[in-house]
Structure formats: structure tokens, C-alpha cells
Design a protein around this motif. Sequence first.
Motif, PDB file in Angstrom:
ATOM      1  N   SER A 170       1.601  13.581   4.855  1.00 58.18           N
ATOM      2  CA  SER A 170       0.959  13.161   3.704  1.00 58.18           C
ATOM      3  C   SER A 170       0.635  14.527   2.845  1.00 58.18           C
ATOM      4  O   SER A 170       0.391  14.471   1.666  1.00 58.18           O
ATOM      5  CB  SER A 170      -0.428  12.342   4.171  1.00 58.18           C
ATOM      6  OG  SER A 170      -0.042  11.062   4.365  1.00 58.18           O
ATOM      7  N   LYS A 222       1.841  12.091  -3.520  1.00 56.92           N
ATOM      8  CA  LYS A 222       0.649  11.364  -3.558  1.00 56.92           C
ATOM      9  C   LYS A 222       0.648   9.948  -4.175  1.00 56.92           C
ATOM     10  O   LYS A 222       1.559   9.742  -5.001  1.00 56.92           O
ATOM     11  CB  LYS A 222      -0.558  11.970  -4.020  1.00 56.92           C
ATOM     12  CG  LYS A 222      -0.933  13.234  -3.383  1.00 56.92           C
ATOM     13  CD  LYS A 222      -1.305  13.068  -2.011  1.00 56.92           C
ATOM     14  CE  LYS A 222      -1.717  14.445  -1.418  1.00 56.92           C
ATOM     15  NZ  LYS A 222      -0.475  15.196  -1.085  1.00 56.92           N
ATOM     16  N   PRO A 223       0.161   8.941  -3.552  1.00 56.51           N
ATOM     17  CA  PRO A 223       0.006   7.661  -4.391  1.00 56.51           C
ATOM     18  C   PRO A 223      -0.190   7.797  -5.991  1.00 56.51           C
ATOM     19  O   PRO A 223      -1.134   8.588  -6.197  1.00 56.51           O
ATOM     20  CB  PRO A 223      -1.024   6.891  -3.564  1.00 56.51           C
ATOM     21  CG  PRO A 223      -1.015   7.398  -2.362  1.00 56.51           C
ATOM     22  CD  PRO A 223      -0.932   8.854  -2.779  1.00 56.51           C
ATOM     23  N   THR A 224       0.042   6.820  -6.741  1.00 55.30           N
ATOM     24  CA  THR A 224      -0.283   6.674  -8.085  1.00 55.30           C
ATOM     25  C   THR A 224      -1.854   6.529  -8.360  1.00 55.30           C
ATOM     26  O   THR A 224      -2.379   6.206  -7.378  1.00 55.30           O
ATOM     27  CB  THR A 224       0.385   5.405  -8.760  1.00 55.30           C
ATOM     28  OG1 THR A 224      -0.018   4.136  -8.138  1.00 55.30           O
ATOM     29  CG2 THR A 224       1.990   5.525  -8.690  1.00 55.30           C
ATOM     30  N   THR A 239       0.126   9.122   2.039  1.00 52.26           N
ATOM     31  CA  THR A 239       1.369   8.741   1.390  1.00 52.26           C
ATOM     32  C   THR A 239       2.274   7.785   1.920  1.00 52.26           C
ATOM     33  O   THR A 239       1.877   7.638   3.329  1.00 52.26           O
ATOM     34  CB  THR A 239       1.971  10.333   1.044  1.00 52.26           C
ATOM     35  OG1 THR A 239       2.691  10.684   2.335  1.00 52.26           O
ATOM     36  CG2 THR A 239       1.381  10.995   0.493  1.00 52.26           C
ATOM     37  N   ALA A 240       3.264   7.422   1.346  1.00 51.48           N
ATOM     38  CA  ALA A 240       4.312   6.417   1.959  1.00 51.48           C
ATOM     39  C   ALA A 240       4.990   7.020   2.996  1.00 51.48           C
ATOM     40  O   ALA A 240       5.393   6.557   3.881  1.00 51.48           O
ATOM     41  CB  ALA A 240       4.902   5.909   0.644  1.00 51.48           C
ATOM     42  N   HIS A 297       3.432   1.876  -7.588  1.00 49.58           N
ATOM     43  CA  HIS A 297       3.951   2.668  -6.922  1.00 49.58           C
ATOM     44  C   HIS A 297       4.554   3.894  -7.859  1.00 49.58           C
ATOM     45  O   HIS A 297       5.439   4.766  -7.223  1.00 49.58           O
ATOM     46  CB  HIS A 297       5.123   2.030  -5.939  1.00 49.58           C
ATOM     47  CG  HIS A 297       4.395   1.310  -5.039  1.00 49.58           C
ATOM     48  ND1 HIS A 297       3.770   1.930  -3.893  1.00 49.58           N
ATOM     49  CD2 HIS A 297       4.163   0.059  -4.734  1.00 49.58           C
ATOM     50  CE1 HIS A 297       3.343   0.942  -2.901  1.00 49.58           C
ATOM     51  NE2 HIS A 297       3.627  -0.226  -3.767  1.00 49.58           N
ATOM     52  N   MET A 324      -3.012   3.024  -7.794  1.00 47.45           N
ATOM     53  CA  MET A 324      -3.087   2.755  -6.172  1.00 47.45           C
ATOM     54  C   MET A 324      -4.289   3.306  -5.655  1.00 47.45           C
ATOM     55  O   MET A 324      -4.989   2.566  -4.801  1.00 47.45           O
ATOM     56  CB  MET A 324      -1.620   3.210  -5.471  1.00 47.45           C
ATOM     57  CG  MET A 324      -1.760   2.876  -4.057  1.00 47.45           C
ATOM     58  SD  MET A 324      -2.039   1.258  -3.437  1.00 47.45           S
ATOM     59  CE  MET A 324      -0.368   0.727  -3.739  1.00 47.45           C
ATOM     60  N   GLN A 325      -4.454   4.737  -5.896  1.00 43.37           N
ATOM     61  CA  GLN A 325      -5.821   5.175  -5.384  1.00 43.37           C
ATOM     62  C   GLN A 325      -6.916   4.561  -5.807  1.00 43.37           C
ATOM     63  O   GLN A 325      -7.959   4.217  -5.139  1.00 43.37           O
ATOM     64  CB  GLN A 325      -5.850   6.752  -5.745  1.00 43.37           C
ATOM     65  CG  GLN A 325      -4.704   7.543  -5.306  1.00 43.37           C
ATOM     66  CD  GLN A 325      -4.765   8.776  -5.634  1.00 43.37           C
ATOM     67  OE1 GLN A 325      -6.043   9.657  -5.343  1.00 43.37           O
ATOM     68  NE2 GLN A 325      -3.934   9.708  -5.777  1.00 43.37           N
ATOM     69  N   ARG A 338       0.810  -1.153  -0.092  1.00 43.11           N
ATOM     70  CA  ARG A 338      -0.035   0.269  -0.058  1.00 43.11           C
ATOM     71  C   ARG A 338       0.895   1.301  -0.090  1.00 43.11           C
ATOM     72  O   ARG A 338       0.418   2.322  -0.623  1.00 43.11           O
ATOM     73  CB  ARG A 338      -0.737   0.028   1.364  1.00 43.11           C
ATOM     74  CG  ARG A 338      -1.635   1.072   1.525  1.00 43.11           C
ATOM     75  CD  ARG A 338      -2.504   1.703   0.275  1.00 43.11           C
ATOM     76  NE  ARG A 338      -3.372   2.674   0.916  1.00 43.11           N
ATOM     77  CZ  ARG A 338      -2.609   4.068   0.468  1.00 43.11           C
ATOM     78  NH1 ARG A 338      -1.505   4.319  -0.181  1.00 43.11           N
ATOM     79  NH2 ARG A 338      -3.683   5.108   0.975  1.00 43.11           N
ATOM     80  N   TYR A 339       1.979   1.305   0.411  1.00 40.55           N
ATOM     81  CA  TYR A 339       2.935   2.312   0.754  1.00 40.55           C
ATOM     82  C   TYR A 339       4.033   2.389  -0.088  1.00 40.55           C
ATOM     83  O   TYR A 339       4.338   2.809  -0.835  1.00 40.55           O
ATOM     84  CB  TYR A 339       2.976   2.788   2.358  1.00 40.55           C
ATOM     85  CG  TYR A 339       1.549   3.128   3.159  1.00 40.55           C
ATOM     86  CD1 TYR A 339       1.044   4.231   2.829  1.00 40.55           C
ATOM     87  CD2 TYR A 339       1.478   2.131   4.178  1.00 40.55           C
ATOM     88  CE1 TYR A 339      -0.169   4.607   3.202  1.00 40.55           C
ATOM     89  CE2 TYR A 339       0.266   2.452   4.624  1.00 40.55           C
ATOM     90  CZ  TYR A 339      -0.861   3.449   4.429  1.00 40.55           C
ATOM     91  OH  TYR A 339      -1.682   3.881   5.001  1.00 40.55           O
ATOM     92  N   SER A 340       5.347   1.649   0.757  1.00 34.85           N
ATOM     93  CA  SER A 340       6.425   1.549   0.143  1.00 34.85           C
ATOM     94  C   SER A 340       7.429   0.394   0.874  1.00 34.85           C
ATOM     95  O   SER A 340       6.880   0.097   1.956  1.00 34.85           O
ATOM     96  CB  SER A 340       7.315   3.100   0.210  1.00 34.85           C
ATOM     97  OG  SER A 340       7.467   3.233   1.566  1.00 34.85           O
TER      98      SER A 340
END
Length: 576
Positions: A525, A530-532, A469-470, A565, A535-536, A113-115
Motif C-alpha cells: 500500500s 491510494k484510494p480516491t 490500497t486495492a 475508484h 473512498m477515503q 472498498r478495494y477493487s
Amino acid sequence: MSDLQLWTLVFVAITFSLYIYIAYRSRVSTTSGFYVAGGGIPAPANGAAVAADWMSAASFISMAGIVAFSQNGYAGSVYLMGWTGGYVLLALLLAPYLRKFGKYTVPDFVGDRYSESARMVAVVCAIVVSFVYVAGQMSGVGVVFQRFLGVDTTVGVIIGMVIVFFYAVLGGMKGITWTQVAQYTVLIIAYLIPAVAISVQLTGIPVPQIGFGQILEELNGLQEDLGIAAYTEAFTQTNMLNMILITGALMFGTAGLPHVIVRFYTARSVRAARYSALWALFFISLLYTTAPAIGAFSKFNVIEQLNGTPVADAPSWFESWSSVGLITHTDTNGDGVINMGAADVTELAINNDIVVLATPEIAGLPAPIVGLVAAGGLAAALSTASGLLLVISSSVANDVYYKKINPRADEKRQLLVGRIAMAGAIVVAGYLGINPPGFVAQVVALAFGLAAASFFPILVLGIFWKKCTAKGATAGMAAGLATTLAYQLWTIDIYGNSDGIFGIQETGFGTIGMLINFAVTIVVSQFTEKPTPVMQQLVEDVRYPGKTELVAAHASGELAEEELHGETHHGEHEAR
């Protein structure tokens, strides 16, 4: 050998043999079987396994003791409220969505989900929480063996280590799951039989939850006659602030415990995960609604039998538990009599961990029932210990070794690393069980605070806030865990800061740590990438019924890392 030791040995031998047989029949040869039992456990069985995983030595051995001997029952009720409410929170907010996301472990979810940086912080959090928690379980094993089989605590812990090693290393999650079904059966029978018998003995009512209500008024009167606050009086030991904070830490910590969350990955489907939660709530309620009754019955019997009694005439159970140092009497006025009044409150010290184990003896129940309760206490401790050790093993083998060190490792190598990690974790757990930093439920409460401060915020935000965000999650986890762990270490008695800041107890600081985690994650965050879009969209799809193509592709591992990511996680995509 006494009748009590003989019956205990019989029940322990039978139950341990059953656990080993189940583990042998459930042995696995795949990582899926080792980590999540192949995702094929039926909902009722999974619910029983969740309940066994959940109802640790703290629930079985310590909780009724805390309720009974916190001077009044109200102060100990935080454990009932926090642990029960937390499970509802877990079932509603997290379990189905994490199952739909489709990963093996909590750090696996965090990493995807994050990194990868967030994954490593999550691994550290999972290992810290699990080791703190497992210390309480192994300590409980030592208490049972020490009293009922007359062996040294160290020897008892080592015996428990050997049994857990056998069925956890051999069968992984599959072996642990079916063993936990058996352990739940043993522990709930062992818990309910003496509760029903004592309820009939004291009130004539065979339902402990109803008999409990009948005894409270008498218990209130007994305590008031001794100059002690009534059993049901509020805020006599724990003020309102700490009641709220401790309840919150236990509740939010429950929803963030990695060894409980991973159980929902073993369900056959998202729907089965929901039904597993429903079954688990039913199985858990059988014990959790009985614990306050056992606490009250035990307190009533102890006051009736001991207060004003000459030490020389004390019942045999008093001598039995005193001989192993779990009941201590200090004759401060030298009259040779056990006094339990407010002025003499320090004369009698009863270890919270013995109440459930001693209650059948205190009530004069026959030796077979006492032996069965001992077997139930071991079942509760070992079932939770095995789940925690699997979290440690999977964090090391899957999230560190496979995902970071050797992504090309085949299943045989991954299983070997997982089993080696499990063996190492068992050795450390045994050491912590022999040298625990407190009584069982207190140690467990610290673990819940750490789980609340580290995992709960980033799991909730990871599911319900697609723009989390990660870097925000990584910073939040680190801040929450570090502040909570530092406060817990700073306030334990050996450092002389037991009053804490504003009187906040170490068992309640996890709620503050959780709020710090939320605040840091949200603020960071706002100012980080922001996430791709993929991912969103995945996060949004996970929250709604049905399985979209995106969710299916992610769960099967077909979704490329750069799509999730925006960059390739080191080595992972190439391995595919």
C-alpha cells in the motif's frame, strides 16, 4: 428398535419437520431476502441466529471432548479462549461498521472498498474457508446418525444434505435465519438439561458452572493416581508458543468468518447490529460456560467406570460406541482389563466427537434425554452448515455471476443462479462430510486459521486505514491464504511433516499467515495508488456515529463507481 433409537427418531422427526415448516413459511422471491433476509430481523432473534450459526458441530459435539480428552483440560482451553475472545473482537471492531457500509457479503465489501481484483481473491478465500468449515459440520451429522439411528455415516450425511437443501434453497437467508432461531432453542436445551442433571448427580449442585469447580480437585487426583498430568496443569501437551498461536488463529479467524459476518447485514440498522452482537454473546455464553463442565464430568465418569474394569464387564455404553468404531480398546498386555494409566495410555482411544453425545448415556440418564442431545447435535451442525452454504452461494451468484458475468441479470435469474450454486455446494459439502480430513473440531480449526490469514487484516485495515490500497489488499489476502493453506497441507500427517517449522502446529499457523497478510498489505500500500478522495471520506464516515449523505448514497447504490475508484468497474456502472 431400541428405546434410544426410538426417542432419537422422535426428536429428529419433530425438529426436522419444524425446520422445513419454518423454511416453507419464510420462502423468498427477492435477492435481498435470499442474501440478507431483507435486512429486517429483530435484534434478539438475530442474536439467537448468530449464536446458532456460531455454535457449530465443533462447539456442540467436539469442544467438550477436546477439553476432556486432550489428556488434560488446559490444552483444550484454547478453543474456549479463542472462539469466545474472537466473537468480542468481531462485535467491537467489525460488525457495526460492515453493516453501515451496506453490502451483502464480505467479498462485496472487499470489491467496493478495494477493487474487482480484490473481490475475486475474496471470493476464492470465502469459498475455501467455507468448504473446509462445512466439512466438519457434515461429518458431525454423520456421527450422530451413525450412533443413534444405526445408519451408515454416508446415509446420515445424505439425509442432512437433503434437509439443508430444502430449507436453504427455498428460504435463503430469511429461511435460514428463522430456522436457526429454532435450532438454537433445540441445541441449548439439549446441551443444558444433561449438564444440569449430571452436575446434580456428581456434586449435588444444579448449576454446572459451579459443580465444575467442585469436581476439578477430584479429577486432578484421579489423573495423578494414573500417572497422568493433572487435569488443570499447563503446557503438558501444547507448549506456550502453540497455545498463543492457536488461540490467536481461532480468535482472529472468528472475526474474519464470512458466514458470521453476513449475519449482521440481516439486522434492521447499525444500532440493531450492535444489539444483535450483545444478544449473541449472551446466548453463546450459555453453552460456552457449560462446555468445560461437561468435559470434566465426562472425563471423571469415564475414569471411574472404565479404569481397571474387565472388558467383559464394561458398561453398555462402552459396547454401543465401540460397535460403531468411535471407542477403540487395544488390550496391549492381554489381561482383558481396560487400563487408562500413563503406561497404558494407548489402550483406550475415545473419539472427541462423541463426548457430548455419549455423556448422558455414561451418566445413566434416560433415553429421552439422550435422544434430545442427538437432535441438538444435528441442530448445531445443520445451522452452521446452512450459513456456510449461503456464503458459497452468494459468492458465486452475487460476486461472480452478477458482478462479473451478467450485471444485467434480473432478480429471478440471480435467484436461480444462487439456488443452483447452493445445490452444487451442498453436494460438495456432503462429499467432504463423508471423507473429512480429521475430527470435527480439528477441521474447523483449520478453517479459522484460513479466515484469520485471509479476511481479518483486510477487513480491519479497510475500515480503520483509509489509505489501504486495492493492490495492497489483494496481495495481502493472496499471500496470507497461500502460505497458511500450504503450511496446513504440508504438516498434516499424510505428508510426514507433522512437526512443522519450529514445532508450530497447523491449527496455529493462521496467526503467522495473518501477520504475513498485514505486512504485505501495508508494504504494498505504501507504493501503490491510494484510494480516491471519495473512498477515503466514505471510510472515515463509516467509523463515526450517524449516517452522512455519502454513506447513505453508497448503501443505496446511488454512488457512481468512478467516484469510488476513479474508474468504472466492468459492466457494473453501465448496468445501473
